[in-house]
Write a protein that holds these residues in place. Structure first.
Motif, mmCIF file in Angstrom:
data_model
loop_
_atom_site.group_PDB
_atom_site.id
_atom_site.type_symbol
_atom_site.label_atom_id
_atom_site.label_comp_id
_atom_site.label_asym_id
_atom_site.label_seq_id
_atom_site.Cartn_x
_atom_site.Cartn_y
_atom_site.Cartn_z
ATOM 1 N N VAL A 39 -19.422 -1.687 6.754
ATOM 2 C CA VAL A 39 -19.153 -3.097 6.387
ATOM 3 C C VAL A 39 -19.709 -2.789 4.800
ATOM 4 O O VAL A 39 -19.141 -3.401 3.708
ATOM 5 N N THR A 40 -21.051 -2.439 4.838
ATOM 6 C CA THR A 40 -21.887 -2.320 3.595
ATOM 7 C C THR A 40 -20.951 -1.486 2.597
ATOM 8 O O THR A 40 -20.786 -1.725 1.211
ATOM 9 N N SER A 41 -20.534 -0.372 3.020
ATOM 10 C CA SER A 41 -20.011 0.510 2.114
ATOM 11 C C SER A 41 -18.516 0.085 1.648
ATOM 12 O O SER A 41 -18.472 0.347 0.473
ATOM 13 N N LEU A 42 -17.995 -0.416 2.300
ATOM 14 C CA LEU A 42 -16.706 -1.252 1.746
ATOM 15 C C LEU A 42 -16.913 -2.388 0.802
ATOM 16 O O LEU A 42 -16.406 -2.601 -0.294
ATOM 17 N N ARG A 43 -18.017 -3.181 0.994
ATOM 18 C CA ARG A 43 -18.343 -4.212 0.227
ATOM 19 C C ARG A 43 -18.874 -3.531 -1.441
ATOM 20 O O ARG A 43 -18.648 -4.134 -2.435
ATOM 21 N N LYS A 44 -19.437 -2.264 -1.332
ATOM 22 C CA LYS A 44 -20.041 -1.716 -2.375
ATOM 23 C C LYS A 44 -18.781 -1.489 -3.507
ATOM 24 O O LYS A 44 -19.109 -1.475 -4.591
ATOM 25 N N ILE A 45 -17.630 -1.253 -2.900
ATOM 26 C CA ILE A 45 -16.507 -0.937 -3.937
ATOM 27 C C ILE A 45 -15.615 -2.078 -4.093
ATOM 28 O O ILE A 45 -14.455 -2.198 -4.671
ATOM 29 N N SER A 46 -16.121 -3.371 -3.536
ATOM 30 C CA SER A 46 -15.369 -4.685 -3.869
ATOM 31 C C SER A 46 -15.803 -5.374 -5.304
ATOM 32 O O SER A 46 -17.011 -5.125 -5.557
ATOM 33 N N ASN A 47 -15.024 -6.126 -5.686
ATOM 34 C CA ASN A 47 -15.067 -6.464 -7.108
ATOM 35 C C ASN A 47 -15.506 -7.861 -7.130
ATOM 36 O O ASN A 47 -15.972 -8.325 -8.193
ATOM 37 N N ASP A 48 -14.954 -8.606 -6.074
ATOM 38 C CA ASP A 48 -15.152 -10.201 -6.161
ATOM 39 C C ASP A 48 -15.515 -10.824 -4.694
ATOM 40 O O ASP A 48 -15.166 -9.973 -3.820
ATOM 41 N N GLY A 49 -15.225 -12.170 -4.794
ATOM 42 C CA GLY A 49 -15.496 -12.772 -3.395
ATOM 43 C C GLY A 49 -14.498 -12.312 -2.560
ATOM 44 O O GLY A 49 -14.951 -12.239 -1.140
ATOM 45 N N TRP A 50 -13.280 -12.605 -2.670
ATOM 46 C CA TRP A 50 -12.209 -12.425 -1.494
ATOM 47 C C TRP A 50 -12.149 -10.985 -1.116
ATOM 48 O O TRP A 50 -11.981 -10.359 0.203
ATOM 49 N N GLN A 51 -12.395 -9.900 -2.001
ATOM 50 C CA GLN A 51 -12.586 -8.477 -1.690
ATOM 51 C C GLN A 51 -13.755 -8.337 -0.775
ATOM 52 O O GLN A 51 -13.627 -7.350 0.198
ATOM 53 N N LYS A 52 -14.724 -9.000 -1.054
ATOM 54 C CA LYS A 52 -16.141 -8.717 -0.193
ATOM 55 C C LYS A 52 -15.861 -9.235 1.285
ATOM 56 O O LYS A 52 -16.185 -8.589 2.236
ATOM 57 N N HIS A 53 -15.100 -10.414 1.416
ATOM 58 C CA HIS A 53 -14.326 -10.953 2.689
ATOM 59 C C HIS A 53 -13.728 -9.974 3.371
ATOM 60 O O HIS A 53 -13.738 -9.668 4.588
ATOM 61 N N PHE A 54 -12.690 -9.543 2.560
ATOM 62 C CA PHE A 54 -11.863 -8.324 3.013
ATOM 63 C C PHE A 54 -12.526 -7.338 3.754
ATOM 64 O O PHE A 54 -12.123 -6.573 4.737
ATOM 65 N N ALA A 55 -13.414 -6.852 3.060
ATOM 66 C CA ALA A 55 -14.367 -5.449 3.291
ATOM 67 C C ALA A 55 -15.055 -5.931 4.765
ATOM 68 O O ALA A 55 -14.960 -5.022 5.390
ATOM 69 N N PHE A 56 -15.377 -6.993 4.692
ATOM 70 C CA PHE A 56 -16.167 -7.508 6.073
ATOM 71 C C PHE A 56 -15.139 -7.474 7.295
ATOM 72 O O PHE A 56 -15.559 -6.822 8.413
ATOM 73 N N VAL A 57 -13.912 -7.753 7.168
ATOM 74 C CA VAL A 57 -13.036 -7.781 8.123
ATOM 75 C C VAL A 57 -12.365 -6.382 8.422
ATOM 76 O O VAL A 57 -12.254 -5.927 9.676
ATOM 77 N N VAL A 58 -12.359 -5.571 7.373
ATOM 78 C CA VAL A 58 -11.973 -4.106 7.830
ATOM 79 C C VAL A 58 -13.114 -3.597 8.415
ATOM 80 O O VAL A 58 -12.963 -2.647 9.257
ATOM 81 N N GLY A 59 -14.249 -3.562 7.818
ATOM 82 C CA GLY A 59 -15.455 -2.715 8.491
ATOM 83 C C GLY A 59 -15.760 -3.247 9.785
ATOM 84 O O GLY A 59 -16.148 -2.368 10.627
#
Length: 450
Positions: A74-94
């Protein structure tokens, strides 16, 4: 951070751990039965091509995300996210990958328990205990609960030791043991009547069927899933890789070992099927279709071993010991995915987190056993036919469309400064952006339709 989280101490240690994750019951049994069901050597050729053209690029995506993030999925995917929706998407995927890994382990532990039970059955027979032999060989609630719990405890004991003293140490031991048993069994089977017929069916392709869409989709699915993609496992393992290592070559080594062991497993299983057939065991239907594909390992091979007399007890012990080791090398990676998240997200110590999550997975496994007819097939389909393709697709989208290309290149260059001038960088970014998502989507649609 790596000093706190742990890190693979050597390139060999990582390769053995990652290959161990990839090499499981799917390789030792799933690949050969897929081959036997889908045109023999034609399936083998398609699998080899697709493993390197599609599965390897997807593996590189997950390893790169993990090493860049140096954290849980989850944290690794969030580190390459650029804005809010991408960070939510990162949590869903991770987090989705973590849940998927846990669910896979919950049914995997049941199957691994059967393998351990089958390993001990020849021992009980040699010891003269017919009651124990019968109990070990016949499915029952008590047997399934006991061996499932035992397998989970064994997995927990390894993971609780951490990266270097747990995952790496035992992968270095188990993978060579797996290969040694595999080659010894191949030598024995090749000396039996019928083995050469099976070898011909495995290695001589009928190119008229190699472009069959169903065969290609099956080969693509096998290549993709055999590398543990879409479960956050390779993101976690990537996070334990030193920044000095060459990711491009590491990913290639893992893919090569995975494909090699699947190929070698075919050299054992498919000739063994024809040896069993030569001894009177029914393998194929009148129309040429493989019988009882899902349970063949518990039907055909024991019948083959029985026909060998006393030596069959030793061969049967070696084979199911091989299957048990293959299961364990994969299970330790599946448990690591949720454990690493719990340790880093909730600040739990590794020992407590491992036993807590192991207990949760045991409860899920016991629930499946108690409702076997309803849940066993459902959980397998939910994770392998739906969860893994979707999550693998999303990881490719992250690397191809969300992660800035210059940042991605910088990460890979840390262990391979010359990568920008090589063929890998000229091809891989486009593969991961367009080809892999389309191909994985094809597998997912095929799963839905079939």
């Amino acid at each position: 951070m790596s000093a706190v989280r742990g890190e693979f101490s050597s390139r060999f240690g990582f390769i053995m751990a990652a290959a161990g994750s990839a090499v499981g019951l799917g390789n030792i049994w799933g690949f050969p039965t897929q081959t036997a069901s889908n045109g023999g050597a034609a399936f083998l050729v398609a699998y080899l091509v697709l493993a390197f053209c599609l599965a390897y690029p997807a593996l590189m995506a997950e390893l790169t995300i993990g090493r860049h993030g140096q954290a849980n999925a989850v944290t690794s995917l969030r580190k390459i996210s650029n804005d809010g929706w991408q960070k939510h998407f990162a949590f869903v995927v991770g987090f989705g990958g973590i849940i998927c890994a846990g669910l896979i382990l919950s049914f995997y532990a049941i199957v691994a328990g059967w393998m351990i039970s089958a390993t001990l059955e020849p021992v009980a027979t040699l010891a003269g205990s017919q009651t124990a032999s019968t109990w070990l060989s016949e499915q029952s609630l008590s047997r399934d609960l006991l061996f499932t719990a035992g397998f989970i405890i064994l997995t927990v004991a390894i993971i609780s030791k951490g990266v270097e003293n747990g995952i790496e140490k035992w992968s270095k031991r188990l993978m060579p043991a797996l290969l040694s048993i595999l080659f010894a069994l191949i030598i024995y089977v090749m000396m039996q009547d019928g083995a050469m017929t099976g070898l011909k069916a495995y290695l001589v392709p009928d190119f008229s069927s190699i472009l069959d869409p169903e065969l290609l989709v099956s080969a693509l699915g096998q290549a993709f899933f055999s590398l543990s993609l879409g479960t956050s496992v390779m993101i976690i393992y990537g996070s334990y890789i030193s920044k000095k290592e060459n990711l491009v070559s590491l990913g290639a080594y893992v893919t090569l070992i995975d494909v090699f062991i699947a190929f070698v497993a075919g050299l054992l299983i498919i000739p063994a099927m024809y040896v069993a057939q030569a001894q009177g065991v029914e393998i194929f239907s009148a129309t040429g279709e493989l019988l009882s594909e899902d349970t063949l390992v518990f039907q055909v091979l024991p019948a083959l071993f029985d026909g060998m007399g006393t030596i069959g007890l030793f061969v049967g012990f070696a084979f199911f010991a091989l299957m048990s080791i293959a299961a364990l090398t994969s299970s330790i990676s599946m448990l690591e995915a949720p454990v690493s998240y719990a340790v880093e997200r909730f600040s739990l110590n590794r020992l407590s987190a491992t036993w807590l999550i192991g207990a949760i997975i045991a409860v899920v496994s016991f629930t499946i056993i108690l409702n076997f007819g309803t849940l066993f097939g459902f959980v397998i389909a939910l994770t392998t036919k739906f969860g893994q393709p979707l999550l693998g697709l999303m990881c490719c989208l992250f690397v191809g469309w969300i992660w800035y290309r210059n940042s991605l290149l910088t990460e890979i260059q840390q262990g391979c400064p010359e990568v920008a001038n090589g063929i890998f960088w000229k091809i891989w970014p486009w593969y991961i952006k367009f080809i892999c998502p389309i191909a994985i989507g094809l597998v997912f649609v095929s799963s839905l339709l079939g």
